[in-house]
Design an enzyme around this catalytic site. Structure first.
Site, PDB file in Angstrom:
ATOM      1  N   ALA A  74      39.425  36.360  36.556  1.00 27.78           N
ATOM      2  CA  ALA A  74      38.942  37.584  37.397  1.00 27.78           C
ATOM      3  C   ALA A  74      37.398  37.484  37.574  1.00 27.78           C
ATOM      4  O   ALA A  74      37.185  37.791  38.373  1.00 27.78           O
ATOM      5  CB  ALA A  74      39.197  38.965  36.802  1.00 27.78           C
ATOM      6  N   THR A  75      36.649  36.879  36.394  1.00 26.49           N
ATOM      7  CA  THR A  75      35.327  36.734  36.721  1.00 26.49           C
ATOM      8  C   THR A  75      34.882  35.868  37.763  1.00 26.49           C
ATOM      9  O   THR A  75      34.233  36.088  38.600  1.00 26.49           O
ATOM     10  CB  THR A  75      34.703  36.327  35.188  1.00 26.49           C
ATOM     11  OG1 THR A  75      35.234  37.160  34.238  1.00 26.49           O
ATOM     12  CG2 THR A  75      33.216  35.999  35.364  1.00 26.49           C
ATOM     13  N   GLN A 182      42.953  44.944  35.536  1.00 28.08           N
ATOM     14  CA  GLN A 182      43.663  45.622  34.578  1.00 28.08           C
ATOM     15  C   GLN A 182      44.956  46.141  35.147  1.00 28.08           C
ATOM     16  O   GLN A 182      45.977  46.822  34.491  1.00 28.08           O
ATOM     17  CB  GLN A 182      42.808  46.911  33.989  1.00 28.08           C
ATOM     18  CG  GLN A 182      41.540  46.393  33.107  1.00 28.08           C
ATOM     19  CD  GLN A 182      41.974  46.180  31.968  1.00 28.08           C
ATOM     20  OE1 GLN A 182      42.921  46.321  31.425  1.00 28.08           O
ATOM     21  NE2 GLN A 182      40.895  45.660  31.286  1.00 28.08           N
ATOM     22  N   CYS A 329      31.659  43.930  25.566  1.00 28.24           N
ATOM     23  CA  CYS A 329      30.526  43.628  25.716  1.00 28.24           C
ATOM     24  C   CYS A 329      29.242  44.533  24.913  1.00 28.24           C
ATOM     25  O   CYS A 329      28.364  44.180  24.454  1.00 28.24           O
ATOM     26  CB  CYS A 329      29.869  43.128  27.074  1.00 28.24           C
ATOM     27  SG  CYS A 329      31.271  42.780  28.173  1.00 28.24           S
TER      28      CYS A 329
HETATM   29  C1  LIG Z   1      38.758  41.337  31.816  1.00 23.45           C
HETATM   30  C2  LIG Z   1      38.453  41.927  33.261  1.00 23.45           C
HETATM   31  C3  LIG Z   1      37.615  40.865  33.988  1.00 23.45           C
HETATM   32  C4  LIG Z   1      37.196  39.561  33.477  1.00 23.45           C
HETATM   33  O1  LIG Z   1      38.592  38.925  33.757  1.00 23.45           O
HETATM   34  P1  LIG Z   1      38.465  37.317  33.120  1.00 23.45           P
HETATM   35  O2  LIG Z   1      39.973  36.588  33.567  1.00 23.45           O
HETATM   36  O3  LIG Z   1      38.434  37.429  31.571  1.00 23.45           O
HETATM   37  O4  LIG Z   1      37.423  36.658  33.833  1.00 23.45           O
HETATM   38  C5  LIG Z   1      37.058  41.429  35.163  1.00 23.45           C
HETATM   39  N1  LIG Z   1      37.421  42.689  35.445  1.00 23.45           N
HETATM   40  C6  LIG Z   1      37.973  43.538  35.048  1.00 23.45           C
HETATM   41  C7  LIG Z   1      38.478  44.999  35.235  1.00 23.45           C
HETATM   42  C8  LIG Z   1      38.582  43.137  33.453  1.00 23.45           C
HETATM   43  O5  LIG Z   1      39.291  43.998  32.734  1.00 23.45           O
END
Ligand SMILES: *Cc1c(COP(=O)(O)O)cnc(C)c1O
Length: 392
Positions: A74-75, A182, A329
């Site tokens: 998601a990043t 999420q 974080c």
């Molecule tokens: C965990 C999360 C991310 C990051 O996702 P990754 O797949 O770990 O890069 C981005 N947005 C939300 C809301 C998340 O919970």
């Protein structure tokens, strides 16, 4: 293996479901082909697996397979949307709207764009963690190119009203992006009914593997333009180059498929466990529930505790339960969570917070053990606190 605490940190990541692992295994070894190698059977096998996975993911959100772009998570999907839309639409406008409580993977690319001359509105939230839709609509301008509002918050679990936000954006002809990291597999998401134009997903929050996710990019009504951020072999219709990671893609689809199949039963069970935890802890008094009481992920309980030090609270819990304070974080850099501060909390309450993320594999026995430890720790810290005050 040494004794490990009970895992209640499902918003930071989840254990992989055994059924997902089983689906992935053949694609590491015998079916190792490159899905872009279309001149032989090794490539065909991998291509078939990727095609089926893409179809499953598209069906899960009412999209078409061509609208799914695989990313590393998601990043990366959030970065691709925010920078890719900014680059493709800057001649139309340079204004973006998002929310103060978004994940850093949305906030940081937006702040980066500010340094390039884009304007960003960070909408505040109400005490319940939700945005005011009138304020959202008023923030939209003629030069607004993107609205980005997450589906489910990773700290306080609140669910934003996607269909209402989508309708507002469509009415004003502004692209609507949602970070649904999420939410996927835990609630139904329909990109048509909700008028979502772009959506970020990830596998590892829904019992799938880490390192894989996707971006939904609408192709019709309207056709979304996106400037690629990773260029090379031209995979994913040029929007994201790089050899596709077949085992992860197969696992991602399996995880989402299971999530949707078991959504009803899973969420009922998680709701009961959350209620059990809250019913055990709340009689202590001075415990605040962070975020809207009903409009939230069923496995999320986020509390702030009066009269205790936040670090002491986490220290007292950590041998029994693995949880986070605020986001993962912010527990590293020890700054109070930006999400809890946005709710209007004092530094003390924002600091003395615990996020419980209950998941598919947690049991009632575990919840009872955790509740007991929470009660003991809070009582102990509060007694120590009042003893100090008596001495002074
Ligand atoms: C965990 C999360 C991310 C990051 O996702 P990754 O797949 O770990 O890069 C981005 N947005 C939300 C809301 C998340 O919970």
């Amino acid at each position: 293996m040494s004794h490990r605490p009970i895992y209640l940190d499902s918003h930071s990541t989840t254990p992989m479901d055994e059924r997902v692992l089983e689906a992935m295994l053949p694609y590491f070894t015998e079916r190792f082909g490159n899905p872009s190698s279309l001149s032989h059977a090794y490539g065909w096998e991998a291509e078939t697996a990727v095609r089926q996975a893409r179809q499953i993911l598209a069906d899960a959100i009412h999209a078409t397979p061509e609208e799914i772009v695989f990313t590393s998570g998601a990043t990366e999907a959030n970065n691709l949307v925010i920078k890719g839309v900014a680059e493709a639409y800057f001649s139309k406008g340079r204004h973006i709207i998002t929310v103060e409580t978004e994940h850093h993977a949305v906030l940081d690319p937006c702040r980066y764009l500010q340094t390039l001359g884009f304007e960003v509105t960070f909408l505040p939230v109400q005490q319940d963690g939700l945005i005011n839709l009138v304020e959202l609509e008023q923030a939209i301008r003629a030069d607004t190119i993107l609205v980005s509002v997450m589906a489910a918050n990773n700290e306080i679990g609140v669910l934003h009203p996607l269909a209402e936000i989508g309708a507002i954006c469509r009415q004003h002809q502004v692209l609507f992006h949602t970070d649904a990291a999420q939410a996927i597999g835990k609630m139904s998401i329909d990109v048509q009914a909700m008028r979502i134009d772009l959506m970020s997903l990830t596998a590892h929050k829904v019992y799938g593997p880490k390192g894989i996710g996707s971006l939904y990019v609408r192709r019709r009504h309207p056709r979304v333009q996106l400037a690629p951020q990773i260029q090379g072999g031209g995979q994913e219709r040029g929007m994201r180059s790089g050899t596709l990671y077949t085992p992860q893609i197969v696992g991602f689809a399996k995880a989402v498929e299971l999530g949707i199949q078991e959504q009803e039963s899973d969420s009922q069970r998680l709701l009961q466990l959350r209620q059990r935890l809250w019913n055990a802890i709340s009689p202590l008094g001075g415990i605040h529930l962070n975020g809207h009481p009903e409009r939230r992920l069923s496995g999320n309980l986020n509390i702030s505790v009066e009269g205790v030090d936040g670090s002491a609270l986490l220290l007292g819990l950590q041998s029994v339960v693995a949880v986070s304070s605020g986001s993962a974080c912010s527990s590293v850099n020890l700054a109070p969570s930006h999400v809890l501060l946005a709710l209007g909390h004092s530094q003390q309450l924002a600091h003395a917070s615990v996020r419980f993320g209950i998941g598919r594999f947690n049991t009632a026995v575990e919840i009872d053990q955790v509740a007991q430890q929470v009660i003991t720790t809070i009582n102990c810290l509060r007694q120590a606190h009042s003893a100090v005050f008596q001495v002074v």
